[in-house]
Scaffold this motif. Structure first.
Motif, PDB file in Angstrom:
ATOM      1  N   MET A 114       0.831  -1.208   0.000  1.00  0.00           N
ATOM      2  CA  MET A 114       0.000   0.000   0.000  1.00  0.00           C
ATOM      3  C   MET A 114       0.867   1.259   0.000  1.00  0.00           C
ATOM      4  O   MET A 114       0.586   2.223  -0.729  1.00  0.00           O
ATOM      5  N   ALA A 115       1.899   1.235   0.817  1.00  0.00           N
ATOM      6  CA  ALA A 115       2.788   2.397   0.880  1.00  0.00           C
ATOM      7  C   ALA A 115       3.488   2.623  -0.459  1.00  0.00           C
ATOM      8  O   ALA A 115       3.610   3.770  -0.922  1.00  0.00           O
ATOM      9  N   ARG A 116       3.954   1.548  -1.090  1.00  0.00           N
ATOM     10  CA  ARG A 116       4.616   1.669  -2.399  1.00  0.00           C
ATOM     11  C   ARG A 116       3.655   2.220  -3.446  1.00  0.00           C
ATOM     12  O   ARG A 116       4.024   3.083  -4.258  1.00  0.00           O
ATOM     13  N   ILE A 117       2.434   1.712  -3.441  1.00  0.00           N
ATOM     14  CA  ILE A 117       1.448   2.152  -4.435  1.00  0.00           C
ATOM     15  C   ILE A 117       1.117   3.625  -4.235  1.00  0.00           C
ATOM     16  O   ILE A 117       1.051   4.396  -5.205  1.00  0.00           O
ATOM     17  N   ARG A 118       0.896   4.027  -3.002  1.00  0.00           N
ATOM     18  CA  ARG A 118       0.585   5.435  -2.724  1.00  0.00           C
ATOM     19  C   ARG A 118       1.717   6.340  -3.191  1.00  0.00           C
ATOM     20  O   ARG A 118       1.488   7.374  -3.840  1.00  0.00           O
ATOM     21  N   GLU A 119       2.953   5.963  -2.855  1.00  0.00           N
ATOM     22  CA  GLU A 119       4.095   6.794  -3.218  1.00  0.00           C
ATOM     23  C   GLU A 119       4.205   6.945  -4.731  1.00  0.00           C
ATOM     24  O   GLU A 119       4.378   8.054  -5.252  1.00  0.00           O
ATOM     25  N   ALA A 120       4.101   5.817  -5.447  1.00  0.00           N
ATOM     26  CA  ALA A 120       4.210   5.870  -6.906  1.00  0.00           C
ATOM     27  C   ALA A 120       3.027   6.611  -7.518  1.00  0.00           C
ATOM     28  O   ALA A 120       3.188   7.382  -8.474  1.00  0.00           O
TER      29      ALA A 120
END
Length: 265
Positions: free
Chosen positions: A52-58
């Motif tokens: 989730m954190a990776r998706i939000r950042e990207a």
């Protein structure tokens, strides 16, 4: 239509729920309020949060406008969801016949506890799980935001299915995983979907196990490339040997529980 109220979605960082999240944010440009139920016994909880954190950042980097549209994830500890025995009994009766994950019991109870209706659940066309229960029975409607979705009709005669799935909006009900991949490819979202996570029991080195239900479904649906070759080989053996036995054992356990509960009421 209500384009100011957020769209409430269950998000797990998996392919289907992330596809829907991207569709709401990038195609429809709607405010989105994601909810994630945290099961501390599931080995994938850490991997799902990281995804989730990776998706939000990207997502924020590639599409800055989404910073204003994607609300913080509402994390709900499983232990804080109230028990509703009638919903759990309905789940168990359905699960005897259909391969339903325990999460459908939790999510139905969460909606009842919070008085929620129309929360989006990313159920795709697979002919097992919820789609197996509701195939040919869920009806297409227009939601409060003017978007097409599927719901269980309020007069549906199967009281267990209505109790368990009646609160959910299911916008992906008529789409396969391949359909979502085609849409994502056209819109340029595949790199974001590549950041998703799906395995419930990641290996020690953080890779998909190949034998949990999401891994099995991914392989069935042509997404085996997301599982290593070695784990795919293990999965093939598991399908032919242990999986049928485990499904029989689970079905018998649920039948015993359902019978005991029926006799006690």
């Amino acid at each position: 239509m209500d384009d100011k109220a957020p769209v409430n979605v269950f998000w797990t960082s998996g392919w289907d729920s992330t596809f829907r999240l991207l569709s709401l944010l990038l195609e429809h440009r709607l405010l989105v309020a994601p909810t994630y139920v945290v099961d501390p016994t599931r080995g994938s909880a850490g991997a799902e949060r990281q995804a989730m954190a990776r998706i939000r950042e990207a997502l924020f980097e590639q599409h800055p406008h989404t910073r204003e549209l994607l609300l913080p994830v509402n994390e709900v500890p499983l232990a804080e969801i109230a028990p509703y025995p009638e919903l759990t009994r309905a789940f168990r009766r359905l699960a005897v016949v259909h391969h339903l994950g325990d999460q459908y019991d939790w999510l139905a109870r969460y909606c009842k506890q919070r008085g929620l209706d129309g929360v989006e659940l990313s159920v795709e066309r697979t002919f097992h799980g919820p789609h197996g229960v509701l195939h040919g029975r869920a009806i297409q409607v227009i939601d409060a935001h003017g978007l097409e979705t599927f719901r269980v009709p309020p007069d549906y005669e199967d009281v267990d299915a209505l109790a368990l799935f009646g609160a959910f909006s299911m916008p992906l009900f008529d789409m396969t995983k391949e359909d979502t991949a085609d849409v994502a490819r056209r819109h340029g979202w595949l790199d974001l979907l590549g950041l998703t996570w799906f395995c419930h029991r990641p290996t020690r080195d953080g890779n998909p196990c190949g034998i949990c239900n999401p891994c099995l479904y991914a392989i069935e649906q042509g997404f085996g490339w997301r599982v290593s070759e070695r784990r795919r080989a293990m999965s093939a053996v598991y399908r032919r040997t242990l999986l049928p036995l485990r499904r029989i054992a689970r079905s018998q356990m649920l039948k015993r529980r359902a019978k005991a509960e029926a006799e006690s009421t």
